[in-house]
Scaffold this motif. Structure first.
Motif, mmCIF file in Angstrom:
data_model
loop_
_atom_site.group_PDB
_atom_site.id
_atom_site.type_symbol
_atom_site.label_atom_id
_atom_site.label_comp_id
_atom_site.label_asym_id
_atom_site.label_seq_id
_atom_site.Cartn_x
_atom_site.Cartn_y
_atom_site.Cartn_z
ATOM 1 N N ASP A 74 44.755 37.190 56.405
ATOM 2 C CA ASP A 74 45.116 38.607 56.359
ATOM 3 C C ASP A 74 46.459 38.853 57.044
ATOM 4 O O ASP A 74 47.284 39.644 56.567
ATOM 5 C CB ASP A 74 44.034 39.458 57.034
ATOM 6 C CG ASP A 74 42.758 39.528 56.210
ATOM 7 O OD1 ASP A 74 42.801 39.142 55.032
ATOM 8 O OD2 ASP A 74 41.729 39.958 56.747
ATOM 9 N N PRO A 118 35.552 40.742 50.147
ATOM 10 C CA PRO A 118 36.203 42.012 50.508
ATOM 11 C C PRO A 118 35.785 42.554 51.875
ATOM 12 O O PRO A 118 36.594 43.157 52.571
ATOM 13 C CB PRO A 118 35.769 42.959 49.381
ATOM 14 C CG PRO A 118 35.504 42.066 48.222
ATOM 15 C CD PRO A 118 34.928 40.810 48.812
ATOM 16 N N ASP A 149 40.795 46.077 56.181
ATOM 17 C CA ASP A 149 40.775 47.282 55.336
ATOM 18 C C ASP A 149 42.130 47.574 54.693
ATOM 19 O O ASP A 149 42.197 48.105 53.582
ATOM 20 C CB ASP A 149 40.330 48.496 56.163
ATOM 21 C CG ASP A 149 38.852 48.436 56.518
ATOM 22 O OD1 ASP A 149 38.139 47.602 55.927
ATOM 23 O OD2 ASP A 149 38.409 49.201 57.390
ATOM 24 N N LEU A 173 42.474 45.847 51.198
ATOM 25 C CA LEU A 173 41.447 45.965 50.167
ATOM 26 C C LEU A 173 42.043 46.190 48.781
ATOM 27 O O LEU A 173 41.546 45.674 47.785
ATOM 28 C CB LEU A 173 40.470 47.092 50.523
ATOM 29 C CG LEU A 173 39.533 46.796 51.698
ATOM 30 C CD1 LEU A 173 38.641 47.990 51.978
ATOM 31 C CD2 LEU A 173 38.681 45.557 51.415
ATOM 32 N N GLU A 174 43.121 46.969 48.709
ATOM 33 C CA GLU A 174 43.719 47.232 47.401
ATOM 34 C C GLU A 174 44.405 45.996 46.829
ATOM 35 O O GLU A 174 44.723 45.950 45.634
ATOM 36 C CB GLU A 174 44.728 48.376 47.495
ATOM 37 C CG GLU A 174 45.941 48.067 48.361
ATOM 38 C CD GLU A 174 46.903 49.243 48.418
ATOM 39 O OE1 GLU A 174 47.668 49.405 47.455
ATOM 40 O OE2 GLU A 174 46.856 49.986 49.411
ATOM 41 N N THR A 218 42.911 42.912 47.117
ATOM 42 C CA THR A 218 41.896 41.918 46.796
ATOM 43 C C THR A 218 41.711 41.822 45.286
ATOM 44 O O THR A 218 42.079 42.726 44.529
ATOM 45 C CB THR A 218 40.543 42.280 47.435
ATOM 46 O OG1 THR A 218 40.096 43.540 46.904
ATOM 47 C CG2 THR A 218 40.655 42.365 48.943
ATOM 48 N N GLY A 226 39.519 44.701 44.191
ATOM 49 C CA GLY A 226 40.231 45.976 44.206
ATOM 50 C C GLY A 226 41.182 46.114 43.033
ATOM 51 O O GLY A 226 41.248 47.169 42.378
#
Length: 638
Positions: A248, A267, A272, A275-276, A278, A281
């Motif tokens: 990350d 996920p 957080d 997430l978009e 992943t 996502g």
């Protein structure tokens, strides 16, 4: 590509890795089952290892078209639990005698919060079996997937007799020499000399390159530039690391540079903010997803209504359309993102089954075991590793770990076999030179030097940068708690809090607040960490500064830094036994977190039986100060 049959040396080494990994697997599995079986049901509930009672409330399919069952927790929803996305689980029932009966159909957690869990299963028949249980429990199972992937990777690496993987294996094992491109690599004005050399080494390597980055030397910046420049020459790369946190971290840095990243992994284990990015996502945001969901819903509705003879062709047409849409979405996602990011084990994801990359980048490579690295290496033509083998080592759980072949990383092997592939970053930007010098001399052959301007940063110029509060004159005994939490020394912790209070008072609380000076408190043991947290919370004098104080174990502080670091080393006994502190790599991490000042609270008589701590104590006396804490609360400065 010439034939590269597995050499006898390589075969012997892979066999030893496989045997060691088998021992690690059996140890961890047996330990898990033993702990599970000896605990009462109520204790497992209290520890968050199972939910009981719970009930099934629905079944269906998730966004990836997997059969699922949705469960509702009926017990105490305030109990923190250990269920996470991707973890294997099994249901169980309890009879009138209290006997536990486990189901034969296991699944994996697809979603979980405090009250609700969604479990993905292999078939709708399995989902129906779970759904039909009126009162049930859900128990975490031992996760064998990571071990399976590592065993498979080792087998594949050994069995390969030709091609790029076979050649790379022999290079990494030391049986073949490294090869290099002769074309000139560019230099970058924003990088220092050693950082430029590292990027150039990465660009010229055909097989392997290592960026050896001691604390504060800009390893991440160098790696980011190496990835960016590689993408000028290659269409796509795989970026990996041992932990989700490390993946990350590097992913966020790459995204901040404007690079497109597709994050593969669980996920709920991904930060957080990512997430978009992943796979899940991006899959759900794809323009074709709405049509795909409609196709799947139509198929399920037709199946539920009962098939008529003329429905078969319609269902098959819809299925073909669904497969086509899935394939187009997946193709788009992998073609639009130039960086694929995953953990090393995550590189074994079915999503990457058909993928191959010219270059694999492994960040924090010194924290990864060799079999884990092989999972990702099987998907690449060459590998670039970045890390520091004098910081945190790999996590190995079995009793034979200290002498295990797993303790030695692939990065260390390359350092020994191919010095020409390694560049040591030598300019450090974090610490005052007084704080850096001991680490440089002990671990890095004295090759590190402080970058221009670091020593002139404003602080309290007249004070010593190094202070050791020696508790030898006091009876501050260490206390063993348990295997999970280790040792605690409450009196030493109280002494640390008192010294922090006095330091802040002398520094000036208003100046601390105005300048945002932050403090890190580091200890080797979890029990001491929790005690220190409570002690800081109780301190009225530090109440206004709590937001500026971070407290964690050494492992938890990896990658962080603070203006002022205080260390509580806990060990205090008449036999000079220091246990966990024998791992000097962890001590290197701890004492290189400070920017301006380092304070140690410890029993010098216990520690200085070890030559490292004797040298460190002497360094504090020579370059800083040693303050002996007396039983009458007075202090004597040496």
């Amino acid at each position: 590509m010439k034939i590269e049959k597995c050499s006898a040396e390589s075969r012997k080494h892979i066999l030893a890795l496989t045997q060691a990994l088998q021992k690690e697997y059996l140890f961890e599995k047996q330990s898990y089952e033993k702990m599970r079986d000896k605990k009462s049901l109520q204790k497992r509930i209290d520890r968050g290892e199972c939910w009981y009672p719970c009930r099934s409330i629905s079944k269906g399919y998730n966004a990836l078209n997997q059969p699922i069952v949705e469960l509702q927790r009926q017990g105490d929803t305030e109990i923190e639990h250990a269920f996470e996305y991707g973890r294997p689980v099994v249901y169980f029932t309890q009879n009138a005698k209290g006997d536990i009966c486990y189901g034969k159909r296991s699944g994996k957690v697809s979603y979980v919060d405090n009250e609700r869990m969604v479990v993905a299963l292999n078939s709708m028949d399995d989902a129906s079996l779970w759904f039909d249980q009126e009162v049930m429990g859900v128990q975490l199972e031992f996760d064998e997937r990571s071990y399976r992937l590592q065993f498979e990777a080792l087998k594949r690496v050994e069995a390969c007799d030709s091609g790029r993987l076979a050649h790379l294996r022999e290079v990494l094992m030391g049986s073949e020499a490294t090869q290099w491109h002769t074309a000139h690599a560019p230099s970058f004005p924003w990088l220092n000399r050693s950082q430029n050399m590292a990027v150039q080494k990465v660009l010229q390597a055909k097989d392997v390159a290592v960026v050896h980055g001691p604390p504060g030397t800009g390893k991440t910046t160098t790696l980011l530039d190496a990835i960016s420049e590689t993408l000028r020459r290659e269409n796509q790369v795989l970026v990996s690391a041992q932990s989700n946190i490390a993946v990350d971290w590097i992913s966020r840095q790459l995204i901040d540079r404007g690079l497109s990243v597709l994050r593969i992994g669980n996920p709920l284990r991904v930060d957080d903010t990512l997430l978009e990015h992943t796979y899940e996502g991006q899959f759900e945001r794809h323009p074709l997803y709405i049509e795909l969901w409609s196709v799947r819903r139509t198929i399920r509705r037709m199946q539920q209504q009962g098939r008529r003879l003329n429905d078969y062709d319609k269902i098959e047409q819809l299925r073909e359309r669904g497969y086509e849409l899935e394939h187009r979405i997946m193709t788009d996602l992998f073609s639009q993102n130039r960086i694929i990011a995953s953990t090393l084990i995550g590189a074994g994801s079915p999503l990457l089954e058909q993928m191959h990359f010219s270059t694999l980048f492994i960040d924090e490579a010194a924290q990864a075991t060799e079999p884990a690295c092989m999972v990702a290496i099987c998907k690449a033509n060459r590998v670039v590793m970045a890390g520091d083998h004098w910081q945190l080592p790999p996590t190995i759980k079995s009793d034979f770990a200290p002498n295990s072949i797993l303790s030695k990383t692939l990065m260390e092997r390359v350092l020994e076999k191919h010095r020409e592939a390694v560049v040591l970053l030598t300019d450090q930007y974090r610490m005052h030179s007084d704080l850096m010098r001991f680490s440089s001399e002990w671990f890095y052959e004295g090759r590190l030097h402080t970058a221009k301007g670091v020593d002139s940063r404003p602080f309290i110029d007249y004070e010593k940068r190094l202070t050791w509060f020696d508790t030898s004159e006091n009876d501050y005994p260490e206390r063993v708690l348990n295997q999970d939490y280790g040792r605690m020394n409450s009196q030493e912790a109280d002494a640390l809090v008192k010294q922090l209070e006095e330091y802040v008072h002398g520094f000036g609380i208003h100046r601390v607040l105005d300048e945002g000076i932050d403090f890190g408190i580091i200890t080797p043991y979890r029990a001491q960490k929790y005690y220190l947290k409570r002690a800081i919370q109780k301190s009225y004098k530090l109440k206004r500064l709590r937001h500026l104080i971070r407290i964690n174990t050494i492992d938890g502080f990896q990658g962080q830094e603070c203006d002022v670091i205080m260390m509580s080393l806990v060990r205090s006994n008449a036999h000079g036994q220091i246990g966990f502190l024998n791992d000097l790599r962890r001590m290197n991490v701890a004492m290189t977190r400070a920017r301006h000042k380092l304070m140690v609270v410890a029993n010098a008589k216990t520690l200085t039986n070890h030559k490292f701590y004797a040298a460190l104590y002497a360094y504090f006396k020579r370059e800083g100060e040693v303050i002996v804490l007396q039983t009458d609360s007075s202090e004597v400065t040496i």
